[in-house]
Design an enzyme around this catalytic site. Structure first.
Site, mmCIF file in Angstrom:
data_model
loop_
_atom_site.group_PDB
_atom_site.id
_atom_site.type_symbol
_atom_site.label_atom_id
_atom_site.label_comp_id
_atom_site.label_asym_id
_atom_site.label_seq_id
_atom_site.Cartn_x
_atom_site.Cartn_y
_atom_site.Cartn_z
ATOM 1 N N GLU A 38 0.800 -1.223 0.000
ATOM 2 C CA GLU A 38 0.000 0.000 0.000
ATOM 3 C C GLU A 38 0.836 1.278 0.000
ATOM 4 O O GLU A 38 0.640 2.180 0.835
ATOM 5 C CB GLU A 38 -0.967 0.006 1.184
ATOM 6 C CG GLU A 38 -1.991 -1.112 1.127
ATOM 7 C CD GLU A 38 -3.055 -0.990 2.211
ATOM 8 O OE1 GLU A 38 -2.881 -0.157 3.126
ATOM 9 O OE2 GLU A 38 -4.068 -1.707 2.112
ATOM 10 N N GLU A 95 -5.306 -8.432 0.500
ATOM 11 C CA GLU A 95 -6.009 -8.119 1.744
ATOM 12 C C GLU A 95 -7.491 -7.954 1.448
ATOM 13 O O GLU A 95 -7.874 -7.367 0.436
ATOM 14 C CB GLU A 95 -5.496 -6.824 2.400
ATOM 15 C CG GLU A 95 -4.164 -6.941 3.089
ATOM 16 C CD GLU A 95 -3.776 -5.657 3.801
ATOM 17 O OE1 GLU A 95 -4.677 -4.837 4.116
ATOM 18 O OE2 GLU A 95 -2.574 -5.453 4.030
#
Length: 473
Positions: A163, A358
């Protein structure tokens, strides 16, 4: 509210984000089965070192920037820190922590090792400003090489960054997290420049990926592994079915996702960004472009939780509207968003292999009886799995649930739980929730029918600084 110059780089320029209050949530608990996925499809859980290890200054570890930050009064919502968290460092067998963790994990599971998940050594921030300096590319390369040499004989899947888009947006534009740099009108910071620093930090980060991947090529043939990058990826839909709002969706995807993925595939930043930002977006040198194009992504990781409405507006304005269910008010339960983001990534990046790295459900901290009976998490997870089973024929490789056990949820501290296991804060006793039991049952359903069916070992896992372990079978 002030009108902003078009040159200001913001999370989504000239876009209004409204969380999807009206898109339907449908449970698929009675329909989804393991057999609906390919036999080779990988399932797992994900977590990060900083969020569960503890061991604040053990093992000759120097403080990370988040170690320092979490000790500043009133910075973490519940006043907690990560000195102990799940104490995974001490509870997992031996002092030679990482090597032993991967050694024992690789006997029954496939470790996915991420080199950087937000936190970095504080000393790099102090010495040269971390990602604001090109010096970090060399240091990150050194770090990556040490890991490849130490663990590469047992690790097949490597990720350079987790991320990075969230890190840049929150740390250099909006100042909601480290390194807390920004400028008016996007935030009230002591230092920073929201119009320039996000571009500089992203440029150094984006170039650190091919640097590490090029080093890995020296090991890749012998170790037979792959290396990719993981990007946070909500899906966007137009608020109104108008040309302006549809174009706003395209810009949203470019500024949020393609900014960090396009360079590793096409050797440049997205044209949608260049049209808006112009010369403020750095240019790649001929040498840098060559390296980007020569060191291709082996896979792209997609962290997907929710879907947002997007509306084109002339003023910068973010409306974060809450929806019932999730403990995090900016997360709505929209399973069909999985189809949108998977399709977008596959089409834009020419069917590059992809993992959903995720996906999970946030639950408020509460009594153990309430936490164990997490039917909402089960409904969320199985609804997203149902959509995943449909869209993965587009080429998806696997999906990881966040997270196996409770963890330190950054600025929220321990007020929010994503875990499949309940961890008592006082005793550190871990108890499986209903979702853990159901996930295990789901993965075992077709075991008798397919010798290739995989089952996950649901255990608490982690890594060290600069690393995340993502686990699957």
């Amino acid at each position: 509210m002030r009108s902003l110059p078009c040159s200001v780089l913001v999370l989504l320029l000239r876009v209004l984000l409204i969380h999807s209050l009206f898109l339907p949530f449908t449970s698929s608990r009675t329909t989804i089965q393991r057999g609906q996925f390919p036999p080779s499809f990988l399932f797992g859980t994900a977590t990060s070192s900083f969020q569960i290890e503890g061991a604040y200054l053990q093992g000759n570890k120097s403080p990370s920037n988040w170690d320092v930050f979490s000790h500043i009064p009133r910075k973490i919502e519940d006043g907690s820190n990560v000195d102990v968290t799940d104490d995974h460092y001490n509870l997992f067998m031996v002092l030679d922590f990482l090597n032993t963790l991967i050694k024992h994990s690789s006997r029954s599971i496939k470790p996915f090792v991420t080199l950087n998940h937000f936190d970095i050594p504080q000393v790099l921030e102090d010495q040269y400003g971390s990602w604001l300096s090109s010096e970090i590319e060399l240091d990150f390369g050194y770090f990556a090489q040490v890991r490849f040499e130490a663990f590469g004989d047992r690790v097949t899947y490597w990720t350079t960054f987790n991320e990075p888009n969230m890190y840049i947006y929150k740390g250099y534009i909006l100042r909601t997290t480290l390194p807390s740099r920004c400028s008016y009108p996007l935030g009230n910071c002591s230092y920073g420049d929201s119009t320039l620093e996000p571009h500089i930090a992203t440029h150094n980060l984006v170039l650190s990926h091919p640097g590490a991947a090029e080093i890995y090529q020296k090991f890749q043939e012998k170790q037979e592994g792959v290396i990719g990058i993981v990007i946070a990826a909500p899906w966007f839909v137009p608020y109104d079915d108008t040309p302006a709002d549809r174009l706003a969706v395209e810009r949203s995807l470019a500024f949020y996702f393609a900014w960090f993925a396009d360079p590793s595939v096409y050797g440049d930043y997205p044209p949608e960004m260049r049209q808006v930002v112009g010369s403020r977006l750095p240019a790649f040198s001929a040498e840098e472009r060559t390296k980007l194009l020569e060191v291709k992504l082996d896979f792209i990781g997609v962290n997907h939780y929710t879907t947002l409405y997007v509306k084109d507006v002339l003023l910068l304005h973010f409306a974060l509207l809450s929806r019932g269910g999730m403990a995090m008010s900016n997360f709505s339960v929209i399973p069909r968003g999985m189809e949108g983001i998977v399709t977008y990534v596959k089409e834009r990046y020419n069917n590059t292999p992809m993992f959903i790295t995720e996906n999970g459900y946030a639950q408020p901290t509460g009594p153990i009886d309430n936490s164990l009976n997490d039917t909402e998490r089960i409904e969320y997870h199985e609804s997203y799995l149902a959509v995943s089973s449909e869209v993965m024929r587009c080429g998806g490789e696997g999906i990881f649930h966040l997270v196996s056990a409770r963890n330190f949820e950054w600025l929220h501290g321990y007020l929010i739980r994503f875990g499949l296991h309940y961890v008592d804060f006082r005793t550190l006793q871990s108890t499986p929730k209903w979702s853990a039991t159901r996930y295990k049952e789901f993965l075992s359903e077709d075991k008798q029918n397919s010798s290739d069916s995989k089952n996950i070992h649901l255990q608490n896992v982690a890594s060290g600084i600069f690393k995340t372990i993502k686990l699957c079978l």
